[in-house]
Design a protein around this motif. Structure first.
Motif, PDB file in Angstrom:
ATOM      1  N   LEU A   1      -5.856  36.090  11.698  1.00  0.00           N
ATOM      2  CA  LEU A   1      -7.223  36.383  11.276  1.00  0.00           C
ATOM      3  C   LEU A   1      -7.301  36.489   9.756  1.00  0.00           C
ATOM      4  CD1 LEU A   1     -10.167  37.393  11.454  1.00  0.00           C
ATOM      5  CD2 LEU A   1      -9.238  39.692  11.889  1.00  0.00           C
ATOM      6  N   ILE A   2      -6.403  37.232   9.171  1.00  0.00           N
ATOM      7  CA  ILE A   2      -6.428  37.426   7.722  1.00  0.00           C
ATOM      8  C   ILE A   2      -6.181  36.113   6.988  1.00  0.00           C
ATOM      9  CG2 ILE A   2      -5.214  38.563   5.810  1.00  0.00           C
ATOM     10  CD1 ILE A   2      -4.856  40.967   7.777  1.00  0.00           C
ATOM     11  N   ALA A   3      -5.290  35.302   7.523  1.00  0.00           N
ATOM     12  CA  ALA A   3      -5.020  34.003   6.903  1.00  0.00           C
ATOM     13  C   ALA A   3      -6.272  33.126   6.924  1.00  0.00           C
ATOM     14  CB  ALA A   3      -3.876  33.308   7.624  1.00  0.00           C
ATOM     15  N   LEU A   4      -6.983  33.114   8.049  1.00  0.00           N
ATOM     16  CA  LEU A   4      -8.210  32.328   8.170  1.00  0.00           C
ATOM     17  C   LEU A   4      -9.286  32.856   7.213  1.00  0.00           C
ATOM     18  CD1 LEU A   4      -8.562  31.871  12.046  1.00  0.00           C
ATOM     19  CD2 LEU A   4      -8.185  30.053  10.370  1.00  0.00           C
ATOM     20  N   ALA A   5      -9.434  34.182   7.151  1.00  0.00           N
ATOM     21  CA  ALA A   5     -10.463  34.790   6.302  1.00  0.00           C
ATOM     22  C   ALA A   5     -10.183  34.542   4.823  1.00  0.00           C
ATOM     23  CB  ALA A   5     -10.549  36.283   6.591  1.00  0.00           C
ATOM     24  N   LYS A   6      -8.919  34.542   4.454  1.00  0.00           N
ATOM     25  CA  LYS A   6      -8.578  34.270   3.055  1.00  0.00           C
ATOM     26  C   LYS A   6      -8.848  32.810   2.697  1.00  0.00           C
ATOM     27  CE  LYS A   6      -5.222  37.912   2.076  1.00  0.00           C
ATOM     28  NZ  LYS A   6      -3.824  38.264   1.693  1.00  0.00           N
ATOM     29  N   ALA A   7      -8.653  31.936   3.659  1.00  0.00           N
ATOM     30  CA  ALA A   7      -8.879  30.501   3.419  1.00  0.00           C
ATOM     31  C   ALA A   7     -10.365  30.170   3.351  1.00  0.00           C
ATOM     32  CB  ALA A   7      -8.205  29.683   4.507  1.00  0.00           C
ATOM     33  N   SER A   8     -11.185  30.971   4.044  1.00  0.00           N
ATOM     34  CA  SER A   8     -12.631  30.706   4.086  1.00  0.00           C
ATOM     35  C   SER A   8     -13.412  32.004   3.866  1.00  0.00           C
ATOM     36  CB  SER A   8     -13.020  30.076   5.433  1.00  0.00           C
ATOM     37  OG  SER A   8     -12.296  28.894   5.684  1.00  0.00           O
ATOM     38  N   PRO A   9     -13.470  32.498   2.630  1.00  0.00           N
ATOM     39  CA  PRO A   9     -14.177  33.761   2.346  1.00  0.00           C
ATOM     40  C   PRO A   9     -15.640  33.727   2.803  1.00  0.00           C
ATOM     41  CG  PRO A   9     -12.887  33.042   0.452  1.00  0.00           C
ATOM     42  CD  PRO A   9     -12.884  31.897   1.428  1.00  0.00           C
ATOM     43  N   GLY A  10     -16.045  34.758   3.531  1.00  0.00           N
ATOM     44  CA  GLY A  10     -17.436  34.877   3.976  1.00  0.00           C
ATOM     45  C   GLY A  10     -17.805  34.034   5.165  1.00  0.00           C
ATOM     46  N   LYS A  11     -16.879  33.249   5.692  1.00  0.00           N
ATOM     47  CA  LYS A  11     -17.208  32.359   6.821  1.00  0.00           C
ATOM     48  C   LYS A  11     -17.320  33.124   8.129  1.00  0.00           C
ATOM     49  CE  LYS A  11     -15.508  28.385   9.470  1.00  0.00           C
ATOM     50  NZ  LYS A  11     -14.456  27.343   9.575  1.00  0.00           N
TER      51      LYS A  11
END
Length: 332
Positions: free
Chosen positions: A154-164
């Motif tokens: 989850l954190i990896a995805l959120a860091k790759a796409s901020p605010g998504k």
């Protein structure tokens, strides 16, 4: 004075004496009746400040059955959601101070929302605690088809796409909101907060929102039924109902969020009534059956008196104030 006047005076005195004796007799005869009217002598309303089906609703309904046996009266659940619990709490503040309307209090009402500085229709001092009964961890859940399977992903995805990615809550300053803000701060990510009037869990299951920090008790069956995906728990250890779900603090050190459930009444409720309620609720949850039911959800019996509940609320209020200042969170 003639004889007839003497007789009239004697008759009036006799009638007065008789009435006095009748009044005294009625008072004695009425004593058992007054005793029979001791609290409680009619059903008690439990105001649950969230919608049906959530963790608060689940625990309150369990307790309403057990406490009814201890108090000798039925306890009726009334769901009053809105404003993160403030609408329901206000209902109790405005009720008569007679113990027949009690609040199933969730800690955000007394810690998170006041920390946010949200305008409330009542002052914190308008409610007084009876006791705290249960503590519970939360679980970060996602829609069933969410691409991440654990907190690290989850954190990896959120860091790759901020605010998504978005997360639901029951309102600004609620536990789910501040739990999300804490995750953003500690993990260095950015997500979209989406508040709802209800629990928001249906919207997560429906895919309108990606995530939510949900009380464990109301999330377990939905996870086990495949309607939600569990990513992490907010406790310090793995929880029995979800043995394969790891604590979030293993990925984000120091991340820990706990909820607690307590009983409150309008300030000014007579102490004897408050004590009767305390004895009834604490005796009910101490039974082996209720303790077992609470623990089956991954929660714990957590008994605190009124003074201890007040101290706990003050401590948590300070914690959330610091987060709100750091994240620059403002009331809507």
């Amino acid at each position: 004075m003639n004889r007839r006047q003497d007789m009239n005076i004697d008759n009036r005195m006799t009638r007065r004496a008789s009435l006095k004796l009748m009044g005294a007799g009625a008072a004695v005869m009425g004593a058992p009746a007054l005793h029979a009217q001791a609290f409680p002598n009619r059903p008690i309303r439990i105001i649950v400040p969230s919608g049906p089906g959530g963790g608060a609703d689940t625990f309150a309904r369990l307790m309403s059955i057990a406490a009814a046996r201890e108090l000798g009266q039925s306890l009726v659940i009334e769901n009053v959601p809105g404003a993160g619990g403030i609408v329901g709490a206000d209902r109790v503040v405005r009720a008569p101070k007679d113990g027949y309307t009690v609040l199933w209090g969730l800690n955000p009402i007394f810690t998170m929302i006041p920390a946010l500085g949200t305008s409330m229709p009542f002052a914190p001092a308008d409610l007084q605690p009876v006791c705290t009964l249960i503590s519970n961890a939360y679980v970060w859940v996602a829609r069933a088809d969410f691409p991440a399977n654990n907190a690290k992903e989850l954190i990896a995805l959120a860091k790759a796409s901020p605010g998504k990615f978005s997360y639901a809550s029951t309102g600004n300053g609620s536990a789910a909101h501040l739990g999300g803000a804490l995750l953003e701060q500690e993990a260095g990510i950015s997500m979209l907060h989406v508040p709802f009037k209800g629990t928001g869990i249906a919207e997560v299951m429906g895919g309108q929102v990606d995530l939510k920090m949900e009380p464990l008790g109301s999330a377990v069956s939905l996870i086990q039924g495949g309607k939600l995906k569990a990513l992490a728990v907010t406790s310090r250890q793995v929880l029995a109902p979800l043995p394969n779900v790891r604590p979030l603090l293993e990925v984000v050190p120091g991340y820990e969020v706990e909820g607690w459930h307590s009983v409150w009444v309008a300030a000014g409720t007579p102490p004897a009534i408050v004590e009767t309620l305390r004895k009834g609720f604490t005796a009910a949850i101490a039974t082996p059956d209720m303790r077992g039911r609470v623990e089956q959800t991954g929660s714990n019996v957590y008994l605190l008196g009124a003074a201890e509940t007040t101290a706990l609320a003050a401590k948590e209020l300070d914690v959330w104030k610091k987060l709100i200042v750091a994240k620059k969170i403002v009331a809507e």
